[in-house]
Design a protein around this motif. Structure first.
Motif, PDB file in Angstrom:
ATOM      1  N   ARG A 482      12.833   8.555  39.534  1.00  0.00           N
ATOM      2  CA  ARG A 482      11.629   8.964  40.231  1.00  0.00           C
ATOM      3  C   ARG A 482      10.355   8.556  39.515  1.00  0.00           C
ATOM      4  NH1 ARG A 482      10.272  15.215  40.657  1.00  0.00           N
ATOM      5  NH2 ARG A 482       9.716  14.758  38.508  1.00  0.00           N
ATOM      6  N   ASP A 483      10.302   8.731  38.208  1.00  0.00           N
ATOM      7  CA  ASP A 483       9.042   8.537  37.476  1.00  0.00           C
ATOM      8  C   ASP A 483       9.190   7.453  36.425  1.00  0.00           C
ATOM      9  OD1 ASP A 483       7.462  10.798  38.631  1.00  0.00           O
ATOM     10  OD2 ASP A 483       9.114  11.953  37.783  1.00  0.00           O
ATOM     11  N   ASP A 484       8.195   6.591  36.338  1.00  0.00           N
ATOM     12  CA  ASP A 484       8.165   5.567  35.308  1.00  0.00           C
ATOM     13  C   ASP A 484       7.875   6.196  33.947  1.00  0.00           C
ATOM     14  OD1 ASP A 484       8.386   4.010  37.514  1.00  0.00           O
ATOM     15  OD2 ASP A 484       6.348   3.207  37.426  1.00  0.00           O
ATOM     16  N   GLU A 485       8.320   5.503  32.896  1.00  0.00           N
ATOM     17  CA  GLU A 485       7.934   5.886  31.544  1.00  0.00           C
ATOM     18  C   GLU A 485       6.659   5.125  31.190  1.00  0.00           C
ATOM     19  OE1 GLU A 485      10.944   5.588  28.562  1.00  0.00           O
ATOM     20  OE2 GLU A 485      12.534   6.204  29.929  1.00  0.00           O
ATOM     21  N   CYS A 486       5.676   5.845  30.705  1.00  0.00           N
ATOM     22  CA  CYS A 486       4.382   5.244  30.400  1.00  0.00           C
ATOM     23  C   CYS A 486       4.015   5.519  28.947  1.00  0.00           C
ATOM     24  CB  CYS A 486       3.293   5.795  31.312  1.00  0.00           C
ATOM     25  SG  CYS A 486       3.616   5.540  33.072  1.00  0.00           S
ATOM     26  N   TYR A 487       3.499   4.494  28.278  1.00  0.00           N
ATOM     27  CA  TYR A 487       3.065   4.629  26.890  1.00  0.00           C
ATOM     28  C   TYR A 487       1.717   3.941  26.736  1.00  0.00           C
ATOM     29  CZ  TYR A 487       8.108   5.317  26.298  1.00  0.00           C
ATOM     30  OH  TYR A 487       9.399   5.753  26.426  1.00  0.00           O
ATOM     31  N   VAL A 488       0.906   4.489  25.866  1.00  0.00           N
ATOM     32  CA  VAL A 488      -0.320   3.817  25.460  1.00  0.00           C
ATOM     33  C   VAL A 488      -0.454   4.005  23.958  1.00  0.00           C
ATOM     34  CG1 VAL A 488      -1.775   5.841  25.958  1.00  0.00           C
ATOM     35  CG2 VAL A 488      -2.793   3.549  25.853  1.00  0.00           C
ATOM     36  N   ASN A 489      -0.789   2.932  23.279  1.00  0.00           N
ATOM     37  CA  ASN A 489      -0.815   2.948  21.814  1.00  0.00           C
ATOM     38  C   ASN A 489      -2.083   2.273  21.319  1.00  0.00           C
ATOM     39  OD1 ASN A 489      -0.097   3.133  19.143  1.00  0.00           O
ATOM     40  ND2 ASN A 489       1.441   1.518  19.207  1.00  0.00           N
ATOM     41  N   PHE A 490      -2.856   3.008  20.529  1.00  0.00           N
ATOM     42  CA  PHE A 490      -4.000   2.457  19.827  1.00  0.00           C
ATOM     43  C   PHE A 490      -3.632   2.438  18.346  1.00  0.00           C
ATOM     44  CE2 PHE A 490      -5.525   4.669  23.578  1.00  0.00           C
ATOM     45  CZ  PHE A 490      -6.313   3.711  24.191  1.00  0.00           C
ATOM     46  N   ALA A 491      -3.573   1.253  17.777  1.00  0.00           N
ATOM     47  CA  ALA A 491      -3.052   1.143  16.420  1.00  0.00           C
ATOM     48  C   ALA A 491      -3.912   0.181  15.607  1.00  0.00           C
ATOM     49  CB  ALA A 491      -1.601   0.662  16.434  1.00  0.00           C
ATOM     50  N   GLY A 492      -3.763   0.291  14.303  1.00  0.00           N
ATOM     51  CA  GLY A 492      -4.505  -0.580  13.406  1.00  0.00           C
ATOM     52  C   GLY A 492      -3.801  -0.742  12.078  1.00  0.00           C
ATOM     53  N   ARG A 493      -4.149  -1.837  11.409  1.00  0.00           N
ATOM     54  CA  ARG A 493      -3.589  -2.106  10.084  1.00  0.00           C
ATOM     55  C   ARG A 493      -4.697  -2.719   9.229  1.00  0.00           C
ATOM     56  NH1 ARG A 493       1.261  -4.650  11.165  1.00  0.00           N
ATOM     57  NH2 ARG A 493       0.114  -6.526  11.728  1.00  0.00           N
ATOM     58  N   LEU A 494      -4.871  -2.212   8.023  1.00  0.00           N
ATOM     59  CA  LEU A 494      -5.863  -2.713   7.089  1.00  0.00           C
ATOM     60  C   LEU A 494      -5.169  -3.042   5.785  1.00  0.00           C
ATOM     61  CD1 LEU A 494      -8.774  -3.332   6.243  1.00  0.00           C
ATOM     62  CD2 LEU A 494      -9.000  -0.919   5.582  1.00  0.00           C
ATOM     63  N   SER A 495      -5.215  -4.318   5.401  1.00  0.00           N
ATOM     64  CA  SER A 495      -4.564  -4.771   4.173  1.00  0.00           C
ATOM     65  C   SER A 495      -5.621  -5.305   3.214  1.00  0.00           C
ATOM     66  CB  SER A 495      -3.550  -5.875   4.469  1.00  0.00           C
ATOM     67  OG  SER A 495      -2.592  -5.447   5.404  1.00  0.00           O
ATOM     68  N   TYR A 496      -5.409  -5.002   1.945  1.00  0.00           N
ATOM     69  CA  TYR A 496      -6.320  -5.481   0.897  1.00  0.00           C
ATOM     70  C   TYR A 496      -5.495  -5.959  -0.284  1.00  0.00           C
ATOM     71  CZ  TYR A 496      -9.358  -5.349  -3.178  1.00  0.00           C
ATOM     72  OH  TYR A 496     -10.015  -5.674  -4.344  1.00  0.00           O
ATOM     73  N   ASP A 497      -5.927  -7.085  -0.858  1.00  0.00           N
ATOM     74  CA  ASP A 497      -5.277  -7.528  -2.091  1.00  0.00           C
ATOM     75  C   ASP A 497      -6.331  -8.061  -3.053  1.00  0.00           C
ATOM     76  OD1 ASP A 497      -5.249 -10.726  -2.244  1.00  0.00           O
ATOM     77  OD2 ASP A 497      -4.957 -10.173  -0.142  1.00  0.00           O
ATOM     78  N   TYR A 498      -6.065  -7.873  -4.313  1.00  0.00           N
ATOM     79  CA  TYR A 498      -6.918  -8.389  -5.381  1.00  0.00           C
ATOM     80  C   TYR A 498      -6.124  -9.436  -6.141  1.00  0.00           C
ATOM     81  CZ  TYR A 498      -9.608  -8.676  -9.700  1.00  0.00           C
ATOM     82  OH  TYR A 498     -10.334  -9.131 -10.777  1.00  0.00           O
ATOM     83  N   GLN A 499      -6.578 -10.692  -6.038  1.00  0.00           N
ATOM     84  CA  GLN A 499      -5.920 -11.835  -6.669  1.00  0.00           C
ATOM     85  C   GLN A 499      -4.459 -11.962  -6.236  1.00  0.00           C
ATOM     86  OE1 GLN A 499      -6.439 -11.321 -10.898  1.00  0.00           O
ATOM     87  NE2 GLN A 499      -8.522 -12.148 -10.860  1.00  0.00           N
ATOM     88  N   LYS A 500      -4.151 -11.431  -5.054  1.00  0.00           N
ATOM     89  CA  LYS A 500      -2.775 -11.388  -4.561  1.00  0.00           C
ATOM     90  C   LYS A 500      -1.845 -10.757  -5.587  1.00  0.00           C
ATOM     91  CE  LYS A 500      -3.362 -15.361  -1.488  1.00  0.00           C
ATOM     92  NZ  LYS A 500      -3.671 -14.500  -0.356  1.00  0.00           N
ATOM     93  N   ARG A 501      -2.428  -9.877  -6.383  1.00  0.00           N
ATOM     94  CA  ARG A 501      -1.675  -9.192  -7.435  1.00  0.00           C
ATOM     95  C   ARG A 501      -1.521  -7.714  -7.123  1.00  0.00           C
ATOM     96  NH1 ARG A 501      -4.273  -9.360 -13.309  1.00  0.00           N
ATOM     97  NH2 ARG A 501      -4.452 -11.533 -12.661  1.00  0.00           N
ATOM     98  N   TYR A 502      -2.590  -7.103  -6.686  1.00  0.00           N
ATOM     99  CA  TYR A 502      -2.559  -5.689  -6.308  1.00  0.00           C
ATOM    100  C   TYR A 502      -2.792  -5.612  -4.800  1.00  0.00           C
ATOM    101  CZ  TYR A 502      -3.570  -5.552 -11.289  1.00  0.00           C
ATOM    102  OH  TYR A 502      -3.547  -5.769 -12.643  1.00  0.00           O
ATOM    103  N   ILE A 503      -1.850  -5.022  -4.103  1.00  0.00           N
ATOM    104  CA  ILE A 503      -1.897  -4.991  -2.639  1.00  0.00           C
ATOM    105  C   ILE A 503      -1.843  -3.551  -2.168  1.00  0.00           C
ATOM    106  CG2 ILE A 503      -0.724  -5.703  -0.507  1.00  0.00           C
ATOM    107  CD1 ILE A 503       0.339  -7.575  -3.500  1.00  0.00           C
ATOM    108  N   ALA A 504      -2.698  -3.242  -1.205  1.00  0.00           N
ATOM    109  CA  ALA A 504      -2.681  -1.921  -0.572  1.00  0.00           C
ATOM    110  C   ALA A 504      -2.810  -2.105   0.932  1.00  0.00           C
ATOM    111  CB  ALA A 504      -3.806  -1.047  -1.098  1.00  0.00           C
ATOM    112  N   GLU A 505      -2.163  -1.224   1.669  1.00  0.00           N
ATOM    113  CA  GLU A 505      -2.193  -1.341   3.127  1.00  0.00           C
ATOM    114  C   GLU A 505      -2.147   0.043   3.750  1.00  0.00           C
ATOM    115  OE1 GLU A 505      -0.129  -4.642   5.374  1.00  0.00           O
ATOM    116  OE2 GLU A 505       1.175  -2.957   5.903  1.00  0.00           O
TER     117      GLU A 505
END
Length: 936
Positions: A482-505
């Motif tokens: 009878r009823d459709d399945e509905c989804y809505v997603n607001f998402a984000g990703r923020l990545s940071y690296d220093y000299q490709k040595r220290y990485i945070a996300e």
């Protein structure tokens, strides 16, 4: 524990061997949720395998090709039936973390959800398994069970490249038990009658006739397995692909076929009257990328498959295999002397059921189309880009059954004629009916998705920043729901690296679904991860043997919204009972509330913690190691423990599901690979991996139990609670009247006799009943998975081999091939070593012709070790020299021979394949193939 140490030790020893000439990591770029990342700066737990490696495994379905390929992924194949050999429900990411059956992982093909069933290995560039919160939180309330990312092949700037592959081979069951012959059946049946205190049914003359085969009609000896099943059957696969690009257009186009035939004997190849089980699939893919301008790009990815499944008309594969064990070999001949079909009032004819009951045919097609627009805003803001994607998936199936029935005849000899030939009397059961055909629509499913995504990636000196914002809207529709399945997603990703040595996300999802009450439909799912490339530090420079070393960790929240019902938050009503009105007692049907509403229901929550190490040592050895700990809470269960029985709603189906369950899961994954070269002509590799996961039920909302050990709480998920067998009853356990001695615990499963299974009185109440069952052993989902592979390449020759196995797993024998003379069935081969008064140390209990439950209850007596080690694949190939291929005006010519599931070491012997916990399912297949690959 000793077994575990051997597995880990073996993996580490093999990993120290040499390896194949392939890159240490599959690629320098790793596919992640809605994007890609450099493998060096990746901080999430992700396993990846290339599509080319999957091509080495001869499997009709991609899902089964993944066995042993991805650390953290457990796959158990329950059936080898063409078209029905793979189900997503049999795949688990990092073991089992919920006691509910709704734990199916998600599959995304090029960024949009689609099933794994209808895609071919040739289309796939890579498969990635997302395992920890950093990789899964972006999927919000749907990511708790893991995600498989399928990336299909795309075009690239080059001259046109044409590829062709054709492979054909034979399949045969890995193992199929054969029912006993008529002589042993009759002999054991007499033994069972003697145990029951009854006279023998079969005379010595009859036993001799069964043994000699002197009269195949009055004393038949039918091997129903050989009558129904062949020893071999073909499997053919092939593809033709075009790939290249230039002038702003890159393309990949592919057409493929797969034909998988079944092992039923004597069926009509033209499928007019009957049919073998058969599955044919045709795959087509066209992936196009178009550069409209320097900054503006569009793409269209499409995949189509057409499939046809046929099966015999009288039931599924389990029904036919069961009939082999429920029809005694001496019940009747396949065909009577006059050519009529044999049978009785009690038994139908298995062969006639196959050949005279018609067929079922299903035609289906699946379609996935992805259209996208991408714009690079670097001219305005350096590093900024945006894209919009539309995805559509549809599956539709139509059925075409042809049905009919047949008459069967039992015979009895009434005398002889003048020539001393026997004269038979025939008794008819059932009647012949004409073949009737119908056409019908079976089902359809469709999914529509819309994505908008903004990416920003810049390098500011030593500082790297990558940000992504996403909006995903998804609607899933199933025919007749009878009823459709509905989804809505607001998402984000923020990545940071220093000299490709220290990485945070940092990753977060704000996701909503219509399956919950208004005001409770959205939730936030955050995750954090960090990585440290230790090998980039100055203090590591002196360690020349360490080429790369990265430590990473993650923690976050994901969810599971798969439920057994929709709209639990709302009341549901159904017809029940009736009302009487007026003096005439007029009756009117009524409605009652079926289930109480739970307006506070929400998704299940999983908190995930992961620590990992990625290393490259001595330039050729790569090691990946992860340790994880997960807690899944708010699992939906009936809250019997929270709702007192006095309320009344705790008994019956009116009680709603509530978020009361909790499970803890932990484990690790280890994979090591070594590869090297000897000069330029010889390269080699060795790879080993093992992964382990173990869960514990912390709360399941269980009803009050009479004994504390009957609770599932405190045990691993799905751990069996069964009776513990304690040998057999002996003659000394009974008095002169055959009654069990009063000082012994009294069983509640019917009257017992010497030779019956004795069960432990676990609670010492002098009664043996269901309250004496207690947690024992392991579930059917293995705690351990492991693999070993290796190979070499010398000039034009190459060789590769792969072993795959599981451990700490139990299965329980059950069904018609195990239980003897139950429900008028035949006898198990295990009964050849059954208990008798003169053979009391037998491995099988006392036989009886009566249906009784004591001996055939689920207990440790029928428990078997479900561990196995399988030679999963071996391949030998040869590539023609360049001088020869140039003369043929080809780029390359490659011949190969491979074998899949070549042999298995397990604890079941001839009973069946240990990977199948139901031994009456269509057998798994061993395949030997030859193939040819051409490149133009």
């Amino acid at each position: 524990m000793k077994y575990k140490i051997h597995i880990i030790g073996g993996a580490l020893m093999l990993s120290s061997l040499s390896g194949y000439a392939q890159e240490i990591t599959d690629t320098t770029v790793v596919n992640v949720a809605y994007g890609v990342q450099s493998s060096k700066t990746q901080s999430a737990a992700i396993s990846t395998v290339k599509g080319e490696r999957l091509m080495e495994i001869t499997s009709p379905t991609v899902g089964n090709s993944l066995k042993g390929m991805l650390p953290g992924l457990s796959i158990l194949q329950k059936s080898g039936e063409p078209g029905y050999d793979f189900y997503m429900e049999n795949m688990f990411t990092r073991g089992v973390s919920s006691f509910n059956s709704k734990q199916q992982m998600l599959v995304f093909v090029d960024g949009f959800e689609a099933p794994l069933d209808n895609i071919s290995a040739e289309e796939i560039e890579s498969v990635s398994l997302l395992k920890d919160a950093a990789a899964l939180a972006i999927y919000g309330s749907r990511g708790a069970n893991g995600v498989l990312l399928i990336t299909t092949k795309k075009g690239y700037h080059s001259s046109p490249k044409i590829g062709f592959r054709m492979q054909t081979g034979i399949q045969m069951p890995t193992i199929m038990d054969t029912p006993m012959d008529a002589y042993n059946y009759a002999r054991l049946y007499n033994q069972a009658l003697e145990n029951d205190g009854k006279a023998a049914l079969y005379t010595n003359e009859a036993l001799a006739a069964y043994q000699s085969g002197s009269n195949q009609y009055l004393y038949p000896n039918v091997n129903w397995k050989n009558q129904l099943y062949k020893n071999t059957t073909p499997l053919t696969m092939g593809e033709l692909s075009f790939r290249g690009g230039g002038g702003g257009l890159n393309y990949y186009v592919m057409a493929g076929l797969m034909h998988n035939d079944g092992i039923y004997r004597g069926t009509d190849s033209k499928q007019r009257e009957n049919a073998n089980v058969n599955y044919a699939r045709y795959n087509f893919r066209a992936n196009l990328d178009v550069d409209i301008t320097k900054y503006f790009r569009t793409f269209l990815y499409s995949g189509v498959s057409f499939a046809e499944k046929t099966t015999p008309g009288a039931g599924g594969a389990d029904d036919y295999l069961k009939s082999v064990w429920t029809t005694p070999p001496n019940a009747f001949p396949v065909y009577n002397p006059n050519g009529s079909i044999g049978g009785t009032s009690l038994y139908t004819n298995p062969v006639a059921n196959l050949l005279n009951r018609g067929l079922y045919k299903e035609n289906s097609r699946s379609l996935q189309v992805i259209f996208g627009l991408q714009y690079d805003f670097s001219a305005l803001v350096r590093g900024l880009s945006a894209k919009v994607m539309f995805g559509y998936y549809n599956f539709m199936a139509e059925s075409s059954p042809k049905t009919r029935d047949y008459a069967r005849y039992s015979l009895a000899q009434t005398g002889v004629d003048a020539q001393n030939n026997p004269v038979y009397n025939y008794t008819q059961y059932g009647s012949d009916a004409a073949l009737t055909a119908t056409e019908g629509f079976r089902t359809s499913q469709s999914r529509i998705g819309l994505q908008g995504q903004i990416d920003y990636q810049r390098q500011f000196g030593d500082h790297g920043v990558h940000a992504m914002l996403l909006m995903h809207n998804d609607r899933y529709q199933v025919y007749d729901v009878r009823d459709d399945e509905c989804y809505v997603n607001f998402a984000g990703r923020l990545s940071y690296d220093y000299q490709k040595r220290y990485i945070a996300e940092v990753v977060a999802s704000y996701m909503g679904t219509d399956n919950y009450a208004r005001g409770r439909r959205f939730g936030v799912f955050p995750a954090m991860s960090a990585a440290w490339v230790v090998s980039s530090e100055s203090f590591m420079k002196s360690l020349s043997w360490v080429d790369f070393l990265k430590l990473r960790t993650s923690y976050g929240l994901t969810g599971n919204n798969q439920t057994s019902a929709r709209y639990i938050y709302d009341e549901s009503y159904g017809g029940s009972g009736s009302y009487l009105f007026g003096t005439g007692s007029s009756q009117s049907s009524g409605f009652t509330e079926k289930t109480l509403a739970n307006p506070f229901v929400t998704w299940e929550k999983k908190r995930m913690f992961n620590v990992g190490i990625d290393a490259t040592l001595w330039k050729n050895l790569s090691v990946n190691f992860d340790v994880f700990h997960e807690v899944q809470s708010d699992i939906l269960a009936y809250p019997y423990a929270q709702v007192l029985g006095i309320v009344g709603a705790s008994y019956g189906s009116i009680l709603p599901l509530m978020n009361v369950g909790k499970v803890t899961n932990h484990g690790f994954e280890l994979k090591a690979r070594y590869q090297g070269k000897v000069r330029d002509n010889f390269s080699y590799f060795a790879e080993a991996g093992t992964w382990y996961a173990m869960s514990r039920v912390d709360e399941q909302g269980e009803d009050v139990k009479p004994e504390s050990y009957l609770y599932k709480k405190g045990n691993s998920v799905w751990k069996p609670i069964v009776l513990e067998a304690d040998g057999y009853y002996t003659a000394n356990d009974f008095d002169s009247n055959g009654k069990l001695n009063a000082n012994l615990p009294q069983p509640r499963f019917g009257r017992v006799a010497p030779g019956d299974i004795k069960y432990k009185d676990y609670n010492n109440d002098q009664v043996v009943d269901e309250n004496d069952a207690h947690p024992i052993g392991n579930s059917t989902v293995p705690a351990w998975n492991y693999m070993f592979s290796g190979g070499f390449k010398y000039k034009g020759f190459d060789f590769s081999v792969m072993f795959q196995g599981v451990a700490q797993r139990d299965i329980y024998l059950r069904g018609a091939n195990i239980y003897s003379f139950q429900n008028n069935g035949t006898a198990s081969n295990l009964a050849l070593d059954s208990w008798t008064p003169t053979h009391t140390d037998a491995s099988y209990p006392r036989l009886s012709t009566m249906n009784f439950s004591n001996n055939y209850r689920t207990s440790t007596f029928w428990r078997r070790n479900g561990s196995f080690l399988r030679l999963r694949n071996v391949q030998v190939g040869y590539e023609l020299a360049n001088s020869v291929t140039r003369a043929l005006r080809l780029s390359s010519v490659y011949f190969y021979v491979n074998a899949t599931n070549l042999f298995t070491l397990d604890h079941l012997g001839k009973l069946g394949d240990a990977e199948q916990d139901n031994l009456l399912s269509y057998p798994l297949m061993r395949t030997v193939s030859v193939g040819l690959k051409l490149a133009f």
